[in-house]
Scaffold this motif. Structure first.
Motif, PDB file in Angstrom:
ATOM      1  N   ALA A 437     -50.013 -52.711  11.511  1.00 61.40           N
ATOM      2  CA  ALA A 437     -50.476 -51.554  10.129  1.00 61.40           C
ATOM      3  C   ALA A 437     -49.325 -51.504   9.637  1.00 61.40           C
ATOM      4  CB  ALA A 437     -51.110 -50.472  10.500  1.00 61.40           C
ATOM      5  N   PRO A 438     -48.894 -52.348   9.036  1.00 63.81           N
ATOM      6  CA  PRO A 438     -47.717 -51.977   8.107  1.00 63.81           C
ATOM      7  C   PRO A 438     -47.271 -51.221   7.074  1.00 63.81           C
ATOM      8  CG  PRO A 438     -48.684 -54.274   7.179  1.00 63.81           C
ATOM      9  CD  PRO A 438     -49.710 -53.844   7.987  1.00 63.81           C
ATOM     10  N   THR A 439     -48.889 -50.840   6.478  1.00 60.45           N
ATOM     11  CA  THR A 439     -48.221 -49.916   5.131  1.00 60.45           C
ATOM     12  C   THR A 439     -48.116 -48.441   5.847  1.00 60.45           C
ATOM     13  OG1 THR A 439     -49.969 -50.692   3.666  1.00 60.45           O
ATOM     14  CG2 THR A 439     -49.075 -49.184   3.881  1.00 60.45           C
ATOM     15  N   HIS A 440     -48.185 -48.364   7.025  1.00 55.79           N
ATOM     16  CA  HIS A 440     -48.565 -46.584   7.994  1.00 55.79           C
ATOM     17  C   HIS A 440     -47.053 -47.229   8.389  1.00 55.79           C
ATOM     18  CE1 HIS A 440     -52.486 -45.063   7.292  1.00 55.79           C
ATOM     19  NE2 HIS A 440     -53.285 -46.039   7.313  1.00 55.79           N
ATOM     20  N   ALA A 441     -45.944 -47.987   8.652  1.00 51.12           N
ATOM     21  CA  ALA A 441     -45.439 -48.448   9.880  1.00 51.12           C
ATOM     22  C   ALA A 441     -44.379 -48.426   8.402  1.00 51.12           C
ATOM     23  CB  ALA A 441     -44.923 -49.941  10.331  1.00 51.12           C
ATOM     24  N   ARG A 442     -44.893 -48.438   7.044  1.00 54.32           N
ATOM     25  CA  ARG A 442     -43.351 -48.878   6.363  1.00 54.32           C
ATOM     26  C   ARG A 442     -42.960 -47.518   6.377  1.00 54.32           C
ATOM     27  NH1 ARG A 442     -45.039 -54.018   4.003  1.00 54.32           N
ATOM     28  NH2 ARG A 442     -46.563 -52.662   3.087  1.00 54.32           N
ATOM     29  N   VAL A 443     -44.475 -46.808   5.895  1.00 49.32           N
ATOM     30  CA  VAL A 443     -43.759 -44.489   5.147  1.00 49.32           C
ATOM     31  C   VAL A 443     -43.489 -43.886   6.518  1.00 49.32           C
ATOM     32  CG1 VAL A 443     -44.531 -42.994   4.712  1.00 49.32           C
ATOM     33  CG2 VAL A 443     -45.617 -44.665   4.065  1.00 49.32           C
ATOM     34  N   ALA A 444     -43.869 -44.464   7.680  1.00 48.55           N
ATOM     35  CA  ALA A 444     -42.660 -43.578   8.065  1.00 48.55           C
ATOM     36  C   ALA A 444     -41.561 -43.901   8.541  1.00 48.55           C
ATOM     37  CB  ALA A 444     -43.507 -43.933   9.705  1.00 48.55           C
ATOM     38  N   LEU A 445     -40.851 -45.076   8.558  1.00 48.56           N
ATOM     39  CA  LEU A 445     -39.995 -46.159   8.700  1.00 48.56           C
ATOM     40  C   LEU A 445     -39.053 -45.809   7.363  1.00 48.56           C
ATOM     41  CD1 LEU A 445     -40.910 -49.500  10.003  1.00 48.56           C
ATOM     42  CD2 LEU A 445     -39.819 -47.977  11.721  1.00 48.56           C
ATOM     43  N   ARG A 446     -39.618 -45.361   6.387  1.00 52.19           N
ATOM     44  CA  ARG A 446     -38.580 -44.705   5.420  1.00 52.19           C
ATOM     45  C   ARG A 446     -38.425 -43.302   5.228  1.00 52.19           C
ATOM     46  NH1 ARG A 446     -42.647 -48.047   1.273  1.00 52.19           N
ATOM     47  NH2 ARG A 446     -40.756 -50.910   1.309  1.00 52.19           N
ATOM     48  N   LEU A 447     -39.212 -43.029   5.705  1.00 54.98           N
ATOM     49  CA  LEU A 447     -39.125 -41.347   6.118  1.00 54.98           C
ATOM     50  C   LEU A 447     -37.872 -41.615   6.850  1.00 54.98           C
ATOM     51  CD1 LEU A 447     -39.427 -38.625   5.782  1.00 54.98           C
ATOM     52  CD2 LEU A 447     -40.949 -38.544   7.323  1.00 54.98           C
ATOM     53  N   ALA A 448     -38.049 -42.447   7.834  1.00 55.01           N
ATOM     54  CA  ALA A 448     -36.166 -41.827   9.389  1.00 55.01           C
ATOM     55  C   ALA A 448     -35.622 -42.486   8.961  1.00 55.01           C
ATOM     56  CB  ALA A 448     -37.384 -43.575  10.439  1.00 55.01           C
ATOM     57  N   LEU A 449     -35.321 -43.849   8.384  1.00 58.31           N
ATOM     58  CA  LEU A 449     -34.446 -44.049   7.434  1.00 58.31           C
ATOM     59  C   LEU A 449     -33.449 -42.954   6.869  1.00 58.31           C
ATOM     60  CD1 LEU A 449     -32.175 -46.431   7.460  1.00 58.31           C
ATOM     61  CD2 LEU A 449     -33.501 -46.729   5.882  1.00 58.31           C
ATOM     62  N   THR A 450     -34.146 -42.439   5.740  1.00 61.18           N
ATOM     63  CA  THR A 450     -33.467 -41.993   5.526  1.00 61.18           C
ATOM     64  C   THR A 450     -33.232 -40.173   6.393  1.00 61.18           C
ATOM     65  OG1 THR A 450     -35.487 -41.747   3.233  1.00 61.18           O
ATOM     66  CG2 THR A 450     -33.840 -38.965   3.549  1.00 61.18           C
ATOM     67  N   ARG A 469     -25.693 -43.109  15.533  1.00 58.74           N
ATOM     68  CA  ARG A 469     -26.729 -42.923  13.576  1.00 58.74           C
ATOM     69  C   ARG A 469     -26.555 -44.261  13.154  1.00 58.74           C
ATOM     70  NH1 ARG A 469     -27.210 -38.091  11.710  1.00 58.74           N
ATOM     71  NH2 ARG A 469     -25.456 -37.016  13.040  1.00 58.74           N
ATOM     72  N   HIS A 470     -24.992 -45.123  13.289  1.00 64.93           N
ATOM     73  CA  HIS A 470     -25.241 -46.568  12.129  1.00 64.93           C
ATOM     74  C   HIS A 470     -26.525 -46.866  12.661  1.00 64.93           C
ATOM     75  CE1 HIS A 470     -24.318 -49.122   9.360  1.00 64.93           C
ATOM     76  NE2 HIS A 470     -23.620 -50.666  10.418  1.00 64.93           N
ATOM     77  N   GLY A 471     -25.928 -47.503  14.751  1.00 60.57           N
ATOM     78  CA  GLY A 471     -27.030 -48.059  15.297  1.00 60.57           C
ATOM     79  C   GLY A 471     -28.384 -48.475  14.903  1.00 60.57           C
ATOM     80  N   LEU A 472     -28.466 -46.777  14.653  1.00 58.24           N
ATOM     81  CA  LEU A 472     -30.477 -46.471  14.931  1.00 58.24           C
ATOM     82  C   LEU A 472     -30.800 -46.626  13.694  1.00 58.24           C
ATOM     83  CD1 LEU A 472     -30.127 -43.478  16.939  1.00 58.24           C
ATOM     84  CD2 LEU A 472     -31.351 -45.174  17.546  1.00 58.24           C
ATOM     85  N   MET A 473     -29.777 -46.492  12.102  1.00 55.23           N
ATOM     86  CA  MET A 473     -30.266 -46.930  11.144  1.00 55.23           C
ATOM     87  C   MET A 473     -30.406 -48.325  11.024  1.00 55.23           C
ATOM     88  SD  MET A 473     -27.928 -44.662   8.570  1.00 55.23           S
ATOM     89  CE  MET A 473     -28.746 -45.261   7.442  1.00 55.23           C
ATOM     90  N   GLN A 474     -29.724 -49.131  11.755  1.00 55.02           N
ATOM     91  CA  GLN A 474     -29.864 -51.097  12.208  1.00 55.02           C
ATOM     92  C   GLN A 474     -31.232 -50.883  12.733  1.00 55.02           C
ATOM     93  OE1 GLN A 474     -28.206 -53.170  10.863  1.00 55.02           O
ATOM     94  NE2 GLN A 474     -25.790 -52.757  10.599  1.00 55.02           N
ATOM     95  N   VAL A 475     -32.224 -50.154  13.395  1.00 58.42           N
ATOM     96  CA  VAL A 475     -33.316 -51.309  13.886  1.00 58.42           C
ATOM     97  C   VAL A 475     -33.955 -50.518  13.123  1.00 58.42           C
ATOM     98  CG1 VAL A 475     -34.454 -49.681  15.773  1.00 58.42           C
ATOM     99  CG2 VAL A 475     -32.239 -50.021  16.650  1.00 58.42           C
ATOM    100  N   CYS A 476     -34.081 -49.130  11.857  1.00 57.00           N
ATOM    101  CA  CYS A 476     -34.879 -48.885  11.592  1.00 57.00           C
ATOM    102  C   CYS A 476     -35.146 -49.749   9.902  1.00 57.00           C
ATOM    103  CB  CYS A 476     -34.571 -47.730  10.757  1.00 57.00           C
ATOM    104  SG  CYS A 476     -35.791 -47.205   9.592  1.00 57.00           S
TER     105      CYS A 476
END
Length: 487
Positions: A437-450, A469-476
């Motif tokens: 479900a890439p559309t739902h994934a992108r919404v959640a991941l962009r919010l997480a990155l912010t 914090r930086h490493g987790l942003m890399q995951v995102c």
């Protein structure tokens, strides 16, 4: 007309075409999901390396570059990020020295260890120091090699000069014994340690049948590297490591990393607080080390019971919890066993505080004690104390058990209780991407990155798995790029 035809005809490559081609090359050749938070940042890097009108020539040069090419090495320097320090995840290093190396060195054998993705050398040197401190290891029969994609990191590893920050969790006796202070604030490793480790620049994905020949290594340390790799690159790297390990050889990943979906050739081994992996043996092999299977986990509800949900209670500041505050500091220093032991000795009023119980649950999860972690998490969730964090922890337990439906329900409850809980959005995005479900994934991941830029330090300490914090942003960022490919 193709891109090359456009360039020869005098046209300028379209930005989207150039960026897509650049990103695809970085993943294919380096294995990396570019460490850029947006297409704009990736475009800025490409523009810096080659003006827009020269993108075609630059990309063609990269795509045909042999291993060791200057442009390829320069790109690797820009895209790789090393987050490391001496004695990181020390429980694993101690298990390697006290359990694995004596096992390998039995009957006079030498032990060959590869630190893959060694960055600036702290991991390899930490192992060399601990081996010299142990009565169970013969340093003369221990050969350690470190490899990394980043040429500047390899130069620093060979130089073996480090800042106090790199030694921040190094035990004082080891600092005094194996380092000498330099004018200013740096420390230099003593030659008996620095001369015992060999470093070389190497792309783990480059073909080299000699380096990756069967039975080349007894142990491979591949800790905190998979976070930067695309799924396909991770599978290729693990397959190459599996090939190079001896039958019954050992693989160490970071505490938050798993082989799920990457390889079925390894089994989990436990030694104290440390977990690592052992490659399967042939039929004629001797008995392997004790394999530990995580205990069964009681079934969890597919969603948190609405009737028991109450608003989260405000947390008491950490500095007011005297004994527990020390346990949190031990967690921050990744001294998990000491933190768990200290919590057990606290007075009852401190031990039963919701923050202390949450810490204890997270430490159980870190040690693979999933039943205990889930029991504490349920109690916290039902009481309403530490609500978002408790539900997030329950989601992690359920995900470990392979129950993704329940895991998703717990993560959703966590972000409902605390909408700015970045890690909850990150896990939801990762689950959505893997479920197609890439559309739902992108919404959640962009919010997480912010939100990750402002995530509470307590959440990062509890659930960051050793990454900042930086490493987790890399995951995102990696997950977002994977979503783009699916789309």
């Amino acid at each position: 007309m193709g891109l090359a035809g456009q360039a020869r005809g005098g046209g300028v490559m379209e930005p989207k075409e150039g960026l897509d081609r650049f990103a695809a090359f970085v993943e294919r050749r380096l294995g990396l999901v570019p460490a850029s938070a947006s297409k704009e940042e990736l475009a800025a890097l490409l523009e810096e390396l080659a003006p827009r009108r020269q993108w075609e020539d630059y990309l063609e040069k990269l795509e045909s570059a042999p291993a060791g090419d200057a442009a390829l090495r320069s790109l690797a320097e820009r895209l790789t990020v090393g987050e490391t320090y001496f004695f990181r995840h020390q429980a694993q290093l101690e298990a390697l020295v006290e359990e694995v190396l004596p096992h390998v060195q039995r009957e006079g054998r030498s032990a060959r260890v590869l630190s893959a993705g060694c960055s600036t050398g702290e991991e390899a040197y930490s192992l060399a120091m601990l081996a010299r401190e142990s009565a169970r290891v013969e340093p003369s029969r221990l050969f350690i090699k470190g490899v990394d994609l980043n040429p500047r990191a390899i130069e620093r590893a060979r130089w073996a000069h480090y800042s106090p920050w790199a030694l921040r969790v190094t035990p004082e006796p080891l600092r005094e014994r194996w380092f000498h202070a330099l004018p200013g604030s740096e420390f230099a490793l003593r030659p008996e340690v620095s001369d015992s480790v060999h470093f070389e620049e190497r792309n783990l994905l480059d073909e080299d049948s000699g380096f990756w020949a069967p039975n080349s290594f007894d142990v491979v340390l591949f800790r905190n590297v998979l976070i930067y790799f695309s799924p396909e690159a991770a599978r290729r790297a693990i397959a190459r490591i599996e090939q190079a390990l001896t039958p019954g050889g050992f693989l160490f990943l970071g505490p938050s990393e798993t082989l799920r979906g990457l390889s079925d050739a390894f089994e989990v081994v436990q030694a104290g607080e440390a977990f690592y992996f052992q490659r399967g043996r042939g039929a004629s092999s001797t008995a392997r080390l004790r394999i530990v299977t995580p205990p069964p986990i009681p079934a969890a509800p597919t969603a948190a019971p609405a009737a028991k949900a109450v608003p989260p209670k405000p947390a008491e500041p950490l500095h007011k919890l005297e004994g527990a505050g020390r346990a949190w500091r031990l967690l921050e220093e990744e001294r998990y066993a000491e933190a768990r032991s200290l919590l057990e000795t606290l007075p009852e009023h401190e031990r039963e505080h919701s923050l202390s119980r949450l810490l204890q649950a997270a430490l159980h999860l870190q040690a693979g004690l999933f039943r205990e972690a889930e029991r504490l998490g349920k109690a916290l969730a039902e009481s309403g104390a530490q609500g978002a964090a408790a539900h997030y922890l329950l989601g992690l337990c359920r995900e470990q058990a392979g129950d993704t439906a329940s895991a998703r329900a717990f993560y959703e409850r966590a972000v409902h209780l605390e909408p700015t809980f970045a890690l909850g959005h990150l896990r939801l995005g990762m689950l959505a991407r893997r479920e197609g479900a890439p559309t739902h994934a992108r919404v959640a991941l962009r919010l997480a990155l912010t939100l990750l830029a402002h995530e509470q330090p307590v959440h990062l300490m509890l659930f960051g798995g050793g990454f900042g914090r930086h490493g987790l942003m890399q995951v995102c960022q990696r997950e977002l790029w994977a979503c783009s490919e699916v789309a």
